[in-house]
Design a protein around this motif. Structure first.
Motif, PDB file in Angstrom:
ATOM      1  N   PRO A 346       0.852  -1.194   0.000  1.00 41.24           N
ATOM      2  CA  PRO A 346       0.000   0.000   0.000  1.00 41.24           C
ATOM      3  C   PRO A 346       0.891   1.250   0.000  1.00 41.24           C
ATOM      4  O   PRO A 346       2.023   1.198   0.482  1.00 41.24           O
ATOM      5  N   PRO A 347       0.386   2.377  -0.542  1.00 38.57           N
ATOM      6  CA  PRO A 347       1.238   3.573  -0.666  1.00 38.57           C
ATOM      7  C   PRO A 347       1.714   4.122   0.677  1.00 38.57           C
ATOM      8  O   PRO A 347       2.725   4.818   0.726  1.00 38.57           O
ATOM      9  N   ASP A 348       1.003   3.814   1.757  1.00 43.33           N
ATOM     10  CA  ASP A 348       1.450   4.350   3.046  1.00 43.33           C
ATOM     11  C   ASP A 348       2.364   3.376   3.805  1.00 43.33           C
ATOM     12  O   ASP A 348       2.661   3.588   4.977  1.00 43.33           O
ATOM     13  N   ALA A 349       2.805   2.317   3.110  1.00 49.15           N
ATOM     14  CA  ALA A 349       3.737   1.385   3.770  1.00 49.15           C
ATOM     15  C   ALA A 349       5.041   2.116   4.083  1.00 49.15           C
ATOM     16  O   ALA A 349       5.485   2.961   3.319  1.00 49.15           O
ATOM     17  N   LYS A 350       5.625   1.796   5.229  1.00 51.16           N
ATOM     18  CA  LYS A 350       6.884   2.426   5.625  1.00 51.16           C
ATOM     19  C   LYS A 350       8.043   1.484   5.300  1.00 51.16           C
ATOM     20  O   LYS A 350       8.003   0.305   5.666  1.00 51.16           O
ATOM     21  N   LEU A 351       9.039   2.023   4.635  1.00 50.87           N
ATOM     22  CA  LEU A 351      10.198   1.212   4.270  1.00 50.87           C
ATOM     23  C   LEU A 351      11.439   1.727   4.986  1.00 50.87           C
ATOM     24  O   LEU A 351      11.597   2.928   5.219  1.00 50.87           O
ATOM     25  N   TRP A 352      12.337   0.786   5.277  1.00 58.60           N
ATOM     26  CA  TRP A 352      13.566   1.132   6.008  1.00 58.60           C
ATOM     27  C   TRP A 352      14.539   1.846   5.073  1.00 58.60           C
ATOM     28  O   TRP A 352      14.851   1.357   3.990  1.00 58.60           O
ATOM     29  N   ASN A 353      15.030   2.983   5.504  1.00 55.68           N
ATOM     30  CA  ASN A 353      15.986   3.728   4.691  1.00 55.68           C
ATOM     31  C   ASN A 353      17.380   3.738   5.323  1.00 55.68           C
ATOM     32  O   ASN A 353      18.382   3.538   4.630  1.00 55.68           O
ATOM     33  N   ALA A 354      17.432   3.972   6.613  1.00 61.11           N
ATOM     34  CA  ALA A 354      18.700   4.026   7.349  1.00 61.11           C
ATOM     35  C   ALA A 354      18.331   3.839   8.822  1.00 61.11           C
ATOM     36  O   ALA A 354      17.147   3.901   9.166  1.00 61.11           O
ATOM     37  N   PRO A 355      19.326   3.602   9.688  1.00 62.33           N
ATOM     38  CA  PRO A 355      18.980   3.463  11.101  1.00 62.33           C
ATOM     39  C   PRO A 355      18.086   4.613  11.583  1.00 62.33           C
ATOM     40  O   PRO A 355      18.396   5.779  11.345  1.00 62.33           O
ATOM     41  N   LYS A 356      16.981   4.253  12.190  1.00 61.23           N
ATOM     42  CA  LYS A 356      15.979   5.208  12.704  1.00 61.23           C
ATOM     43  C   LYS A 356      15.379   6.086  11.624  1.00 61.23           C
ATOM     44  O   LYS A 356      14.928   7.205  11.892  1.00 61.23           O
ATOM     45  N   ASP A 357      15.387   5.647  10.403  1.00 57.64           N
ATOM     46  CA  ASP A 357      14.853   6.466   9.310  1.00 57.64           C
ATOM     47  C   ASP A 357      13.989   5.596   8.398  1.00 57.64           C
ATOM     48  O   ASP A 357      14.504   4.750   7.667  1.00 57.64           O
ATOM     49  N   PHE A 358      12.668   5.801   8.487  1.00 51.72           N
ATOM     50  CA  PHE A 358      11.736   5.078   7.617  1.00 51.72           C
ATOM     51  C   PHE A 358      11.083   6.072   6.666  1.00 51.72           C
ATOM     52  O   PHE A 358      10.827   7.217   7.043  1.00 51.72           O
ATOM     53  N   VAL A 359      10.804   5.628   5.449  1.00 57.86           N
ATOM     54  CA  VAL A 359      10.193   6.529   4.463  1.00 57.86           C
ATOM     55  C   VAL A 359       8.960   5.842   3.864  1.00 57.86           C
ATOM     56  O   VAL A 359       8.828   4.620   3.915  1.00 57.86           O
ATOM     57  N   ASP A 360       8.054   6.653   3.284  1.00 60.03           N
ATOM     58  CA  ASP A 360       6.896   6.081   2.588  1.00 60.03           C
ATOM     59  C   ASP A 360       7.372   5.295   1.374  1.00 60.03           C
ATOM     60  O   ASP A 360       8.362   5.661   0.735  1.00 60.03           O
ATOM     61  N   ALA A 361       6.618   4.240   1.046  1.00 58.19           N
ATOM     62  CA  ALA A 361       6.960   3.455  -0.144  1.00 58.19           C
ATOM     63  C   ALA A 361       6.703   4.313  -1.386  1.00 58.19           C
ATOM     64  O   ALA A 361       5.597   4.807  -1.578  1.00 58.19           O
ATOM     65  N   ASP A 362       7.735   4.510  -2.177  1.00 54.42           N
ATOM     66  CA  ASP A 362       7.585   5.259  -3.434  1.00 54.42           C
ATOM     67  C   ASP A 362       7.241   4.235  -4.518  1.00 54.42           C
ATOM     68  O   ASP A 362       8.117   3.637  -5.132  1.00 54.42           O
ATOM     69  N   LEU A 363       5.922   4.029  -4.713  1.00 53.38           N
ATOM     70  CA  LEU A 363       5.485   2.911  -5.562  1.00 53.38           C
ATOM     71  C   LEU A 363       5.941   3.079  -7.006  1.00 53.38           C
ATOM     72  O   LEU A 363       6.268   2.099  -7.684  1.00 53.38           O
ATOM     73  N   ARG A 364       5.983   4.316  -7.470  1.00 54.31           N
ATOM     74  CA  ARG A 364       6.413   4.541  -8.858  1.00 54.31           C
ATOM     75  C   ARG A 364       7.888   4.174  -9.020  1.00 54.31           C
ATOM     76  O   ARG A 364       8.272   3.488  -9.967  1.00 54.31           O
ATOM     77  N   ALA A 365       8.692   4.620  -8.073  1.00 54.52           N
ATOM     78  CA  ALA A 365      10.134   4.301  -8.144  1.00 54.52           C
ATOM     79  C   ALA A 365      10.370   2.793  -8.000  1.00 54.52           C
ATOM     80  O   ALA A 365      11.237   2.227  -8.666  1.00 54.52           O
ATOM     81  N   LEU A 366       9.567   2.142  -7.158  1.00 55.06           N
ATOM     82  CA  LEU A 366       9.717   0.699  -6.982  1.00 55.06           C
ATOM     83  C   LEU A 366       9.383  -0.058  -8.259  1.00 55.06           C
ATOM     84  O   LEU A 366      10.080  -0.959  -8.681  1.00 55.06           O
ATOM     85  N   ALA A 367       8.261   0.366  -8.885  1.00 57.95           N
ATOM     86  CA  ALA A 367       7.861  -0.283 -10.150  1.00 57.95           C
ATOM     87  C   ALA A 367       8.936  -0.091 -11.209  1.00 57.95           C
ATOM     88  O   ALA A 367       9.259  -1.001 -11.972  1.00 57.95           O
TER      89      ALA A 367
END
Ligand SMILES: [Zn+2]
Length: 371
Positions: A346-367
Motif C-alpha cells: 500500500p502507498p502508506d507502507a513504511k520502508l527502512w531507509n537508514a537506522p531510525k529512518d523510515f520513508v513512505d513506499a515510493d510505488l512509482r520508483a519501486l515499479a
C-alpha cells in the motif's frame, strides 16, 4: 519449468479475502494430519506464489507438483539433521514423517555436514537431488495434496484444484504423459496467499514448531530457530567476495566497511527465505541490525536491482562468485520474489531507509526499479 502467471484473479474483494483467511485459519486448527506435511505444503504454496510471480507482481495461476516438491525439500533440508546428539526430531505423531527420512538418508549417504547448503548439493550432485525431489513429489501427490482441503468434516477446494484423489497410484504418477501434474489455484486464492503471506508465514511456522515440540516433548521456543532460522546456513564464504564487489563499502550507507561485517538478506529471510547469491549484500552490523526484517526503501531497491541483471558488471561478478563458491544463484527467481513483495505494498507502507529512518513506499520508483 515456469508456471503461467498473471491472471490469478485480483482477490481485491475484501469479503473474499476475509472468507479465505477464515477458512485457512480453520484448516490450520482442524485439518487432520499426523505429520507436519500440512504446514510444509502451505508454506510451499506461498513460496511458489511468491517465486513465480509475474512481471507485474501478480501471483501465478498454477504451479506444478515438482515446483512444490522443490520448495518442500528446501523446508525439510535443514530440519533433517540431528537436533541433539544423534536424534532427528520426530515430525509425526507415530514414527517419523517419510519425507524427513528420505532427506536424512540422502544427507547421511553423502556424508554431508549439518551446515551443508542445499544449493551446493544441487551443483555437485544434480541427479541425486533430482531423484530425491521426485520421491518427495510422489509423497505430496499421494498424501497432503488430496487431503489438505478436507477439514471441518468436509472437502472444500478453496485454494486449489487437482486432477486426482487419494486413490492415486504411483504407476499413474510416474506416467508423465497422462498424469496431470498441475495444481490449479481457484480464482483469487493465489493472490490471497500473497496478500496474507506476512501474517501466514509466522503463524504456520509457529504451529509447525508447536507440533514438533509436542511430538518430541520439547519447548517450542527452542525449536523455531532450529527449524526455520537463517543462521543454519553459513554465509561466511560469501562475505569477503561481497565486500570486494562493493569496493569495501556498506551496501546501505556506503561508508567504509570496518569492524564487524554482516552478510544481509536484502529481501528479509522472514519475508521469504532466499539464500541466493543475488539476495546477499555486505553491510555494517549496525545497518543490518537496524534493518532487521523490514523491506528496504526504493533507493536501495534501485541499486540492488542493478545487481540482478547478468549483463551489468555487478550482476556478472555475482554470477562468477556463485560459480566459484558453488553457491546457489537464481537472479530471475529473486527478482520475481522482489516484485511479489514490493509491487503490492500500500502507498502508506513504511520502508527502512537508514537506522531510525523510515520513508513512505515510493510505488512509482519501486515499479521502475523492478520493471
Ligand atoms: Zn552501513
Amino acid at each position: 519449468m515456469t508456471a503461467a502467471s498473471g491472471a490469478g484473479g485480483t482477490g481485491s474483494a475484501a469479503d473474499g479475502g476475509v472468507a479465505f483467511a477464515q477458512k485457512l485459519l480453520t484448516l490450520l486448527d482442524e485439518g487432520s494430519f499426523s505429520t507436519s506435511y500440512k504446514y510444509a505444503l502451505l508454506l510451499a504454496l506461498i513460496d511458489c506464489c511468491t517465486e513465480y510471480a509475474g512481471a507485474d507482481g501478480l501471483a501465478p495461476t498454477s504451479v506444478t507438483t515438482r515446483q512444490l516438491a522443490t520448495k518442500v525439500l528446501e523446508l525439510y533440508w535443514q530440519q533433517s539433521v540431528p537436533f541433539e546428539a544423534d536424534a532427528l526430531l520426530r515430525q509425526s505423531g507415530s514414527g517419523q514423517a517419510e519425507i524427513v527420512t528420505l532427506v536424512s538418508r540422502y544427507r547421511s549417504g553423502r556424508r554431508l555436514d549439518p551446515l551443508a547448503p542445499l544449493g551446493r548439493c544441487r551443483a555437485d550432485n544434480p541427479d541425486g537431488v533430482g531423484r530425491l525431489t521426485a520421491e518427495i513429489e510422489w509423497k505430496l501427490v499421494e498424501m497432503p495434496l488430496p487431503r489438505l482441503q478436507r477439514f471441518g468434516g468436509r472437502h472444500d477446494e478453496f485454494i486449489y484444484r487437482i486432477g486426482w484423489d487419494e486413490t492415486v497410484r504411483r504407476s499413474h504418477w510416474r506416467d508423465a504423459a497422462t498424469f496431470p501434474n498441475i495444481v490449479l489455484f481457484v480464482d483469487g486464492a493465489a493472490e490471497n496467499l500473497l496478500r496474507f503471506a506476512p501474517l501466514l508465514r509466522p503463524l504456520i511456522k509457529r504451529q509447525w514448531a508447536a507440533m514438533v515440540a509436542k511430538c518430541n516433548r520439547l519447548a517450542t521456543y527452542e525449536l523455531e530457530a532450529f527449524l526455520f532460522g537463517q543462521e543454519r546456513v553459513d554465509l561466511t564464504p560469501v562475505r569477503g567476495p561481497l565486500r570486494d564487489l562493493q569496493d569495501g563499502e556498506c551496501f546501505y550507507c556506503a561508508d567504509r566497511l570496518t569492524g564487524a561485517v554482516d552478510v544481509d538478506h536484502f529481501l528479509p529471510w522472514a519475508r521469504y527465505p532466499d539464500n541466493g547469491m543475488h539476495n546477499l549484500v555486505a553491510a555494517h552490523r549496525r545497518c543490518n541490525n537496524s534493518k532487521r526484517d523490514f523491506l528496504a526503501a526504493a533507493a536501495h531497491v534501485a541499486r540492488w536491482a542493478g545487481r540482478l541483471s547478468p549483463t551489468s558488471t555487478a550482476g556478472g561478478d555475482l554470477g562468477a562468485i556463485a560459480r566459484d563458491l558453488r553457491w546457489e544463484s537464481h537472479p530471475q527467481r529473486t527478482l520475481a520474489t522482489a516484485r511479489a513483495l514490493y509491487l503490492r505494498l500500500p502507498p502508506d507502507a513504511k520502508l527502512w531507509n537508514a537506522p531510525k529512518d523510515f520513508v513512505d513506499a515510493d510505488l512509482r520508483a519501486l515499479a521502475a526499479a523492478l520493471h
